[in-house]
Scaffold this active site. Sequence first.
Site, PDB file in Angstrom:
ATOM      1  NE  ARG A  88       1.736   1.891   8.592  1.00  0.00           N
ATOM      2  CZ  ARG A  88       0.930   2.129   9.609  1.00  0.00           C
ATOM      3  NH1 ARG A  88      -0.289   1.650   9.596  1.00  0.00           N
ATOM      4  NH2 ARG A  88       1.328   2.830  10.636  1.00  0.00           N
ATOM      5  NE  ARG A 127      -9.399   7.117  22.251  1.00  0.00           N
ATOM      6  CZ  ARG A 127      -9.424   6.282  21.220  1.00  0.00           C
ATOM      7  NH1 ARG A 127      -9.601   4.999  21.410  1.00  0.00           N
ATOM      8  NH2 ARG A 127      -9.249   6.717  19.992  1.00  0.00           N
ATOM      9  NE  ARG A 139      -4.272   9.899  18.510  1.00  0.00           N
ATOM     10  CZ  ARG A 139      -4.063   8.651  18.127  1.00  0.00           C
ATOM     11  NH1 ARG A 139      -3.600   7.781  18.992  1.00  0.00           N
ATOM     12  NH2 ARG A 139      -4.298   8.269  16.901  1.00  0.00           N
ATOM     13  NE  ARG A 150      -6.047   6.607  12.653  1.00  0.00           N
ATOM     14  CZ  ARG A 150      -6.136   6.525  13.970  1.00  0.00           C
ATOM     15  NH1 ARG A 150      -6.913   7.352  14.652  1.00  0.00           N
ATOM     16  NH2 ARG A 150      -5.464   5.620  14.632  1.00  0.00           N
TER      17      ARG A 150
END
Length: 192
Positions: A88, A127, A139, A150
């Site tokens: 990451r 989605r 989610r 994010r």
Amino acid sequence: MRLIFLGPPGAGKGTQAKLLTEKHGIPQLSTGDMLRAAVAAETDVGKRAKAVMDAGQLVSDAIVNEIVSDRIDSADCLNGFILDGYPRTVPQAQALDEMLAGKGLRLDAVIELKVDEEALVRRMENRVAETIAAGGNVRSDDNPEAFKRRLTEYREKTAPLSEYYSSTGMLKTVDGMADVKVVTEQIGRILA
């Protein structure tokens, strides 16, 4: 075949990794899955990770690197693997390079799925709408605000990996906005 996929959340890394896993019989190694497996197996590093997580803290790079190293040593990784969510950061990438060199291994490619972030947000919204319309569960992080956070976190922490791997000559880019089949073909040409 040892690969890393780079790209922001929603870029299609998981979809492409699944296709390559099926085609080449190599595992997709997700950091989260590896952490949970190490904790469940109660390995030494898993116990250390559990103690950190139980204390509400983030697992250190050293622990994550050790978990990845142990997982790469597994029999199913003998012919390769696809890293998903690791590295990451540039320090993790450097640790991975050292880890692989110590095992006499090297990466075959780092593939970045280039995408338009605004289009990704629209994709995520569609989605969610489709999931709700189908009666499914959404989610908790599938909302525009969380998704944008994010993306920002990706840009700040993970995007510098593109520059790092570009400087090593390992980075290959594909148009992640293309149709899934087209992206798969682009990746196939890179790996040929």
